[in-house]
Write a protein that holds these residues in place. Structure first.
Motif, PDB file in Angstrom:
ATOM      1  N   GLU A  81      85.117 -35.413  92.999  1.00  0.00           N
ATOM      2  CA  GLU A  81      85.061 -34.229  93.855  1.00  0.00           C
ATOM      3  C   GLU A  81      83.742 -33.474  93.639  1.00  0.00           C
ATOM      4  O   GLU A  81      83.133 -32.991  94.597  1.00  0.00           O
ATOM      5  CB  GLU A  81      86.255 -33.305  93.579  1.00  0.00           C
ATOM      6  N   THR A  82      83.299 -33.388  92.405  1.00  0.00           N
ATOM      7  CA  THR A  82      82.017 -32.730  92.123  1.00  0.00           C
ATOM      8  C   THR A  82      80.878 -33.482  92.786  1.00  0.00           C
ATOM      9  O   THR A  82      80.014 -32.876  93.425  1.00  0.00           O
ATOM     10  CB  THR A  82      81.782 -32.629  90.603  1.00  0.00           C
ATOM     11  N   LEU A  83      80.869 -34.799  92.662  1.00  0.00           N
ATOM     12  CA  LEU A  83      79.809 -35.594  93.281  1.00  0.00           C
ATOM     13  C   LEU A  83      79.845 -35.435  94.800  1.00  0.00           C
ATOM     14  O   LEU A  83      78.808 -35.279  95.434  1.00  0.00           O
ATOM     15  CB  LEU A  83      79.923 -37.064  92.881  1.00  0.00           C
ATOM     16  N   ARG A  84      81.022 -35.429  95.381  1.00  0.00           N
ATOM     17  CA  ARG A  84      81.150 -35.241  96.829  1.00  0.00           C
ATOM     18  C   ARG A  84      80.575 -33.890  97.245  1.00  0.00           C
ATOM     19  O   ARG A  84      79.840 -33.788  98.233  1.00  0.00           O
ATOM     20  CB  ARG A  84      82.612 -35.347  97.271  1.00  0.00           C
ATOM     21  N   LYS A  85      80.876 -32.850  96.481  1.00  0.00           N
ATOM     22  CA  LYS A  85      80.376 -31.520  96.809  1.00  0.00           C
ATOM     23  C   LYS A  85      78.857 -31.440  96.665  1.00  0.00           C
ATOM     24  O   LYS A  85      78.190 -30.770  97.458  1.00  0.00           O
ATOM     25  CB  LYS A  85      81.046 -30.462  95.943  1.00  0.00           C
ATOM     26  N   ILE A  86      78.310 -32.120  95.671  1.00  0.00           N
ATOM     27  CA  ILE A  86      76.853 -32.143  95.510  1.00  0.00           C
ATOM     28  C   ILE A  86      76.215 -32.857  96.693  1.00  0.00           C
ATOM     29  O   ILE A  86      75.243 -32.382  97.279  1.00  0.00           O
ATOM     30  CB  ILE A  86      76.449 -32.800  94.177  1.00  0.00           C
ATOM     31  N   GLU A  87      76.765 -34.018  97.047  1.00  0.00           N
ATOM     32  CA  GLU A  87      76.206 -34.804  98.149  1.00  0.00           C
ATOM     33  C   GLU A  87      76.265 -34.073  99.484  1.00  0.00           C
ATOM     34  O   GLU A  87      75.405 -34.269 100.335  1.00  0.00           O
ATOM     35  CB  GLU A  87      76.919 -36.147  98.274  1.00  0.00           C
ATOM     36  N   THR A  88      77.258 -33.234  99.670  1.00  0.00           N
ATOM     37  CA  THR A  88      77.389 -32.514 100.945  1.00  0.00           C
ATOM     38  C   THR A  88      76.697 -31.156 100.908  1.00  0.00           C
ATOM     39  O   THR A  88      76.707 -30.433 101.907  1.00  0.00           O
ATOM     40  CB  THR A  88      78.873 -32.319 101.322  1.00  0.00           C
ATOM     41  N   GLY A  89      76.105 -30.802  99.775  1.00  0.00           N
ATOM     42  CA  GLY A  89      75.399 -29.540  99.656  1.00  0.00           C
ATOM     43  C   GLY A  89      76.278 -28.350  99.343  1.00  0.00           C
ATOM     44  O   GLY A  89      75.809 -27.217  99.317  1.00  0.00           O
ATOM     45  N   ARG A  90      77.564 -28.580  99.114  1.00  0.00           N
ATOM     46  CA  ARG A  90      78.469 -27.466  98.802  1.00  0.00           C
ATOM     47  C   ARG A  90      78.228 -26.922  97.398  1.00  0.00           C
ATOM     48  O   ARG A  90      78.543 -25.767  97.133  1.00  0.00           O
ATOM     49  CB  ARG A  90      79.925 -27.908  98.957  1.00  0.00           C
ATOM     50  N   ILE A  91      77.691 -27.738  96.502  1.00  0.00           N
ATOM     51  CA  ILE A  91      77.232 -27.266  95.201  1.00  0.00           C
ATOM     52  C   ILE A  91      75.718 -27.394  95.236  1.00  0.00           C
ATOM     53  O   ILE A  91      75.174 -28.472  95.037  1.00  0.00           O
ATOM     54  CB  ILE A  91      77.822 -28.075  94.030  1.00  0.00           C
ATOM     55  N   ALA A  92      75.055 -26.296  95.537  1.00  0.00           N
ATOM     56  CA  ALA A  92      73.607 -26.330  95.730  1.00  0.00           C
ATOM     57  C   ALA A  92      72.841 -26.300  94.419  1.00  0.00           C
ATOM     58  O   ALA A  92      71.694 -26.743  94.362  1.00  0.00           O
ATOM     59  CB  ALA A  92      73.166 -25.159  96.610  1.00  0.00           C
ATOM     60  N   THR A  93      73.462 -25.794  93.371  1.00  0.00           N
ATOM     61  CA  THR A  93      72.789 -25.710  92.070  1.00  0.00           C
ATOM     62  C   THR A  93      73.698 -26.317  90.991  1.00  0.00           C
ATOM     63  O   THR A  93      74.254 -25.606  90.167  1.00  0.00           O
ATOM     64  CB  THR A  93      72.425 -24.248  91.722  1.00  0.00           C
ATOM     65  N   PRO A  94      73.854 -27.642  91.003  1.00  0.00           N
ATOM     66  CA  PRO A  94      74.733 -28.285  90.029  1.00  0.00           C
ATOM     67  C   PRO A  94      74.156 -28.201  88.616  1.00  0.00           C
ATOM     68  O   PRO A  94      72.953 -28.009  88.424  1.00  0.00           O
ATOM     69  CB  PRO A  94      74.804 -29.733  90.507  1.00  0.00           C
ATOM     70  N   ALA A  95      75.028 -28.368  87.648  1.00  0.00           N
ATOM     71  CA  ALA A  95      74.632 -28.318  86.242  1.00  0.00           C
ATOM     72  C   ALA A  95      73.684 -29.477  85.918  1.00  0.00           C
ATOM     73  O   ALA A  95      73.852 -30.594  86.422  1.00  0.00           O
ATOM     74  CB  ALA A  95      75.861 -28.380  85.343  1.00  0.00           C
ATOM     75  N   PHE A  96      72.709 -29.200  85.074  1.00  0.00           N
ATOM     76  CA  PHE A  96      71.729 -30.215  84.696  1.00  0.00           C
ATOM     77  C   PHE A  96      72.383 -31.471  84.114  1.00  0.00           C
ATOM     78  O   PHE A  96      72.019 -32.584  84.520  1.00  0.00           O
ATOM     79  CB  PHE A  96      70.707 -29.629  83.713  1.00  0.00           C
ATOM     80  N   PRO A  97      73.343 -31.358  83.176  1.00  0.00           N
ATOM     81  CA  PRO A  97      73.937 -32.591  82.633  1.00  0.00           C
ATOM     82  C   PRO A  97      74.606 -33.458  83.709  1.00  0.00           C
ATOM     83  O   PRO A  97      74.593 -34.684  83.625  1.00  0.00           O
ATOM     84  CB  PRO A  97      74.970 -32.098  81.618  1.00  0.00           C
ATOM     85  N   THR A  98      75.161 -32.818  84.717  1.00  0.00           N
ATOM     86  CA  THR A  98      75.789 -33.563  85.811  1.00  0.00           C
ATOM     87  C   THR A  98      74.747 -34.355  86.580  1.00  0.00           C
ATOM     88  O   THR A  98      74.920 -35.554  86.835  1.00  0.00           O
ATOM     89  CB  THR A  98      76.530 -32.596  86.758  1.00  0.00           C
ATOM     90  N   ILE A  99      73.648 -33.700  86.940  1.00  0.00           N
ATOM     91  CA  ILE A  99      72.590 -34.377  87.688  1.00  0.00           C
ATOM     92  C   ILE A  99      71.935 -35.450  86.832  1.00  0.00           C
ATOM     93  O   ILE A  99      71.611 -36.536  87.319  1.00  0.00           O
ATOM     94  CB  ILE A  99      71.549 -33.363  88.198  1.00  0.00           C
TER      95      ILE A  99
END
Length: 93
Positions: free
Chosen positions: A42-60
């Motif tokens: 779900e986090t990856l999906r939100k990042i890919e769709t731009g819903r999480i515009a500033t994801p945590a560095f460890p995640t990226i």
């Protein structure tokens, strides 16, 4: 702690990041990449769709490692490319 609203520039960078990660993922499923990177699908999906515009560095860092993208390359692409050049230049009609 109160989180300040994101600026338009931060939102646009988040969209570019998401588009770049989606493009790099190719035919692989979100589930496959997320599980291998040890992040929530779900986090990856939100990042890919731009819903999480500033994801945590460890995640990226984990996702980029799984996709074989260096953090330097990712940073440069997200911070210097206009939105329409992430997935390729616009074609003239």
């Amino acid at each position: 702690m109160v989180r300040l609203p994101l600026t338009p520039e931060e939102i646009e960078r988040g969209r570019r990041l998401g588009a770049l990660l989606r493009e790099a993922r190719g035919d692989r499923s979100i589930l496959d990449v997320a599980l291998r990177a040890q992040v929530s699908p779900e986090t990856l999906r939100k990042i890919e769709t731009g819903r999480i515009a500033t994801p945590a560095f460890p995640t990226i860092a984990a996702v980029s490692d799984e996709l074989g993208i260096s953090l330097d390359t990712l940073w440069h692409a997200v911070n210097t490319a206009p939105a329409d050049t992430v997935t390729g230049p616009a074609r003239a009609s």
